[in-house]
Design a protein around this motif. Sequence first.
Motif, PDB file in Angstrom:
ATOM      1  N   ARG A  18      34.281  44.919  29.909  1.00  0.00           N
ATOM      2  CA  ARG A  18      34.148  45.266  31.325  1.00  0.00           C
ATOM      3  C   ARG A  18      34.854  44.185  32.131  1.00  0.00           C
ATOM      4  O   ARG A  18      34.542  42.998  32.005  1.00  0.00           O
ATOM      5  CB  ARG A  18      32.684  45.332  31.723  1.00  0.00           C
ATOM      6  CG  ARG A  18      32.490  45.751  33.180  1.00  0.00           C
ATOM      7  CD  ARG A  18      31.054  45.944  33.501  1.00  0.00           C
ATOM      8  NE  ARG A  18      30.358  44.660  33.420  1.00  0.00           N
ATOM      9  CZ  ARG A  18      29.296  44.346  34.143  1.00  0.00           C
ATOM     10  NH1 ARG A  18      28.773  45.218  34.963  1.00  0.00           N
ATOM     11  NH2 ARG A  18      28.745  43.171  34.027  1.00  0.00           N
ATOM     12  N   GLU A  19      35.851  44.570  32.920  1.00  0.00           N
ATOM     13  CA  GLU A  19      36.558  43.605  33.758  1.00  0.00           C
ATOM     14  C   GLU A  19      35.718  43.355  35.015  1.00  0.00           C
ATOM     15  O   GLU A  19      35.448  44.265  35.788  1.00  0.00           O
ATOM     16  CB  GLU A  19      37.955  44.091  34.139  1.00  0.00           C
ATOM     17  CG  GLU A  19      38.727  43.024  34.888  1.00  0.00           C
ATOM     18  CD  GLU A  19      40.201  43.358  35.056  1.00  0.00           C
ATOM     19  OE1 GLU A  19      41.029  42.480  34.786  1.00  0.00           O
ATOM     20  OE2 GLU A  19      40.503  44.493  35.456  1.00  0.00           O
ATOM     21  N   LEU A  20      35.269  42.105  35.176  1.00  0.00           N
ATOM     22  CA  LEU A  20      34.453  41.735  36.332  1.00  0.00           C
ATOM     23  C   LEU A  20      35.319  41.464  37.551  1.00  0.00           C
ATOM     24  O   LEU A  20      34.988  41.870  38.663  1.00  0.00           O
ATOM     25  CB  LEU A  20      33.622  40.485  36.023  1.00  0.00           C
ATOM     26  CG  LEU A  20      32.631  40.598  34.869  1.00  0.00           C
ATOM     27  CD1 LEU A  20      31.945  39.265  34.642  1.00  0.00           C
ATOM     28  CD2 LEU A  20      31.618  41.689  35.143  1.00  0.00           C
ATOM     29  N   PHE A  21      36.396  40.710  37.326  1.00  0.00           N
ATOM     30  CA  PHE A  21      37.376  40.350  38.347  1.00  0.00           C
ATOM     31  C   PHE A  21      38.727  40.327  37.654  1.00  0.00           C
ATOM     32  O   PHE A  21      38.784  40.298  36.428  1.00  0.00           O
ATOM     33  CB  PHE A  21      37.066  38.976  38.960  1.00  0.00           C
ATOM     34  CG  PHE A  21      35.683  38.870  39.532  1.00  0.00           C
ATOM     35  CD1 PHE A  21      35.354  39.521  40.718  1.00  0.00           C
ATOM     36  CD2 PHE A  21      34.705  38.125  38.901  1.00  0.00           C
ATOM     37  CE1 PHE A  21      34.081  39.436  41.251  1.00  0.00           C
ATOM     38  CE2 PHE A  21      33.427  38.035  39.422  1.00  0.00           C
ATOM     39  CZ  PHE A  21      33.110  38.685  40.602  1.00  0.00           C
ATOM     40  N   PRO A  22      39.829  40.314  38.395  1.00  0.00           N
ATOM     41  CA  PRO A  22      41.136  40.242  37.736  1.00  0.00           C
ATOM     42  C   PRO A  22      41.211  39.048  36.770  1.00  0.00           C
ATOM     43  O   PRO A  22      40.935  37.911  37.149  1.00  0.00           O
ATOM     44  CB  PRO A  22      42.104  40.088  38.900  1.00  0.00           C
ATOM     45  CG  PRO A  22      41.410  40.746  40.055  1.00  0.00           C
ATOM     46  CD  PRO A  22      39.957  40.410  39.858  1.00  0.00           C
ATOM     47  N   GLY A  23      41.510  39.343  35.500  1.00  0.00           N
ATOM     48  CA  GLY A  23      41.653  38.300  34.490  1.00  0.00           C
ATOM     49  C   GLY A  23      40.355  37.780  33.921  1.00  0.00           C
ATOM     50  O   GLY A  23      40.358  36.833  33.131  1.00  0.00           O
TER      51      GLY A  23
END
Length: 107
Positions: A18-23
């Motif tokens: 799961r991407e929380l924030f970019p990168g």
Amino acid sequence: MTTEQGYVWSTVQDAPVRELFPGIRLRPLWQGDNGAKAYVLEMDPDSRWQGIDVHEPGPEEVFVVSGVFNDGDRDYPAGSFIHAPAGSSHVPQTTTGCTLFLFYPEG
């Protein structure tokens, strides 16, 4: 996640991403009956948490698996352990990229 005779195990590569924030990607590894949780957090080079990460309702335990993690105040190289008590906060970031093992004993 696999269970056998009370043992529970999983692999990072099989954990959903799961991407929380970019990168910045979170991979859940385990969740206990009492709400405790274990994750792997992957941060790309020059990534930064958006906002402030507040530890509630309980503490956060961090082990830096690889790279260099910065909490907004100092660098923690691979092999570092950090205990962040309940109610504490920081701004997770990294210039080199890093992989963290996160444990939340109280959820």
